[in-house]
Design an enzyme around this catalytic site. Structure first.
Site, mmCIF file in Angstrom:
data_model
loop_
_atom_site.group_PDB
_atom_site.id
_atom_site.type_symbol
_atom_site.label_atom_id
_atom_site.label_comp_id
_atom_site.label_asym_id
_atom_site.label_seq_id
_atom_site.Cartn_x
_atom_site.Cartn_y
_atom_site.Cartn_z
ATOM 1 N N HIS A 35 45.060 54.875 47.153
ATOM 2 C CA HIS A 35 44.519 53.538 47.491
ATOM 3 C C HIS A 35 43.631 53.003 46.369
ATOM 4 O O HIS A 35 42.730 52.210 46.615
ATOM 5 C CB HIS A 35 43.714 53.568 48.794
ATOM 6 C CG HIS A 35 44.393 54.288 49.915
ATOM 7 N ND1 HIS A 35 45.232 53.669 50.814
ATOM 8 C CD2 HIS A 35 44.405 55.607 50.258
ATOM 9 C CE1 HIS A 35 45.703 54.555 51.667
ATOM 10 N NE2 HIS A 35 45.223 55.744 51.348
ATOM 11 N N SER A 87 41.500 37.917 20.839
ATOM 12 C CA SER A 87 41.389 36.602 21.458
ATOM 13 C C SER A 87 41.002 35.599 20.392
ATOM 14 O O SER A 87 40.248 35.922 19.470
ATOM 15 C CB SER A 87 40.324 36.629 22.563
ATOM 16 O OG SER A 87 39.806 35.329 22.776
ATOM 17 N N LYS A 134 37.161 40.802 22.250
ATOM 18 C CA LYS A 134 38.310 41.187 23.061
ATOM 19 C C LYS A 134 39.354 42.001 22.313
ATOM 20 O O LYS A 134 39.644 41.780 21.144
ATOM 21 C CB LYS A 134 38.995 39.939 23.606
ATOM 22 C CG LYS A 134 38.126 39.185 24.597
ATOM 23 C CD LYS A 134 38.358 39.644 26.006
ATOM 24 C CE LYS A 134 39.536 38.872 26.568
ATOM 25 N NZ LYS A 134 39.740 39.184 27.965
ATOM 26 N N GLU A 157 50.918 44.464 29.468
ATOM 27 C CA GLU A 157 51.121 43.360 30.414
ATOM 28 C C GLU A 157 52.557 42.839 30.351
ATOM 29 O O GLU A 157 53.166 42.508 31.369
ATOM 30 C CB GLU A 157 50.147 42.221 30.108
ATOM 31 C CG GLU A 157 48.703 42.599 30.382
ATOM 32 C CD GLU A 157 47.739 41.554 29.820
ATOM 33 O OE1 GLU A 157 47.118 40.860 30.622
ATOM 34 O OE2 GLU A 157 47.624 41.423 28.595
#
Ligand code: ARG
Length: 461
Positions: free
Chosen positions: A157, A278, A284, A291
């Site tokens: 979970h 970024s 970043k 992704e």
């Protein structure tokens, strides 16, 4: 002008939009090598069985080899009016060798031609996927060996459950990708039959030798039913199923990498070569490749559903609907190849922060099960009661804002008088992990044994 191939019964040619919806040359040109291979084998068989002369076969073979070179050098002029790869090649053959070209299509139809071309292509692709999977598995085996004893939190979970090792986690993916590999091998076995010679749908009256063409094209044997041969696209569906399952495995891993690489987790750092920055936020480092692996799974899964839907209403045998099989498979194949390569690079290059993993492994009272097990083993409590006692200890640790291992012995004894200092020997994450020596468990020794097992098994091929 009417079509050169079937102009006999047509007075005029197709509307422009007819040509646009009908043509597949934009994508099935990818099958050129398989198409030429299939035609070479067919012509050789036609000559060997005396259906065409060897002089014609020579001309055909020579012309086809010229066309192969033309296509590979970029000199070939593909025509939409000629619909597909099969007719593009045949029309060019006629230009090159004249009337003998017209004999190539004896005892053959585009229906068995496309079926054989596409099977050859999918089979080749499955061999590529097998190699890519083996490469990814090898990377995981290396990482598992390095990190057989690196403790990390195991989750259910997405909540801390019990400590595991990162090596064990890597080996979970070895199991998944190895099953994908075995699915690839099974599918190759099943599709290893040549449909060539089924002709349009009913077979042919010419004395062809289907075993000969099957062998020449590297198939185990010819298919046994001509109707099935031209209408079967299971092999494409099976490829897409394998691709979808494998992509789904890659996507779960990608999701974990996205989570692990957040500053909040900090379990792994992606290499510069597998991350992006970024344009506005200088701090970043984004896991774009992970992704995109996660996202591209949607495409692959969509192609499976797409082709299942195309096929589900088709009566036997061939319908033009089946031309829609190719873009789905080509795109899924290209996408999967890219996903496997990106993941292999990412996992091989990422830096694992063993300290961050170990620290996180101790949070969330992850050794509570070890405490309960200790109560069962040492005090002979029934597990359900041990669970209850441990629950109270966890509640106490929560209230004190501390961990189970740091609770004073007296406080534990207030919960259950039988508890002794020995209990602390099971509350560390390292001890917890070391104790789980059951077959397939997370103990470092067991992880190393599993690594050895897979290395040996994969070396066998
Ligand atoms: N381009 C067609 C396909 O991909 C080839 C087979 C055409 N056969 C036919 N009877 N129209 O399916």
């Amino acid at each position: 002008a009417s079509n050169a191939m079937w102009g006999g019964r047509f007075a005029s040619g197709p509307a422009a939009v007819m040509e646009a919806i009908n043509a597949s040359i934009g994508f099935d040109r990818k099958l050129y090598a398989q198409d030429i291979r299939g035609s070479l084998a067919h012509a050789e068989m036609l000559a060997a069985t005396g259906i065409i002369s060897t002089a014609d076969q020579d001309k055909i073979a020579h012309g086809l080899n010229t066309i192969l070179k033309e296509i590979e050098s970029g000199a070939f002029a593909f025509s939409t009016a000629l619909e597909d790869i099969h007719m593009n090649v045949e029309a060019r053959l006629a230009e090159l060798i004249g009337p003998a070209a017209g004999r190539l299509h004896t005892a053959r139809s585009r229906n068995d031609q496309v079926a054989v071309d596409f099977r050859l292509w999918v089979k080749d692709e499955l061999f590529r996927v097998a190699e890519a999977l083996k490469g990814l598995i090898a990377v995981f085996l290396t990482r598992a060996e390095e990190h057989a004893a690196t403790v990390m939190p195991g989750f259910t979970h997405m909540q801390s459950a019990q400590p595991v090792t990162f090596g064990h986690h890597c080996m979970a993916y070895v199991e998944m990708f190895s099953r994908d590999l075995s699915r690839v091998r099974d599918a190759i076995q099943r599709m290893d039959e040549s449909p060539l010679g089924a002709a349009a749908l009913a077979g042919t009256g010419f004395p062809i030798d289907r075993h000969r063409t099957a062998k020449a094209l590297g198939f185990r044997e010819p298919t046994r039913n001509s109707l099935d041969s031209v209408s079967d696209r299971d092999f494409a569906l099976e490829f897409l199923s394998i691709a979808a399952i494998s992509a789904t495995h890659l996507s779960r891993l990608a999701e974990e990498i996205v989570i692990w690489s957040t500053p909040q987790f900090g379990f792994v750092k992606l290499s510069d070569s597998f991350s992006t920055g970024s344009s506005i936020m200088p701090q970043k480092k984004n896991p774009d490749a992970a992704e995109l692996v996660r996202a591209k799974t949607g495409r692959v899964n969509g192609h499976l559903i797409g082709l299942l839907t195309v096929m589900k209403g088709l009566p036997l045998t061939y319908s033009k609907d089946m031309q829609e099989d190719k873009e789905a498979v080509f795109d899924a194949a290209e996408t999967l190849d890219l996903m496997l390569a990106a993941m292999t690079g990412m996992v091989g290059d990422m830096t694992v922060d063993a300290d961050a993993m170990k620290k996180a492994a101790g949070s969330g009272h992850s050794t509570a099960t070890d405490l309960a097990d200790w109560l069962v083993r040492r005090l002979n409590l029934p597990f359900r009661e041990a669970h209850h006692v441990t629950g109270r200890a966890v509640a106490l640790a929560e209230a004190r804002k501390t961990t189970l291992a740091k609770l004073p012995l007296e406080e534990l004894q207030a919960i259950h008088p039988g508890i002794t200092a020995d209990v602390f020997s099971v509350l560390s994450v390292q001890k917890s992990v070391n104790s789980r020596k059951s077959f397939g468990g997370t103990a470092p020794a067991e992880v190393r044994r599993q690594v050895r097992y897979w290395k040996k098994r994969l070396a066998k091929g």
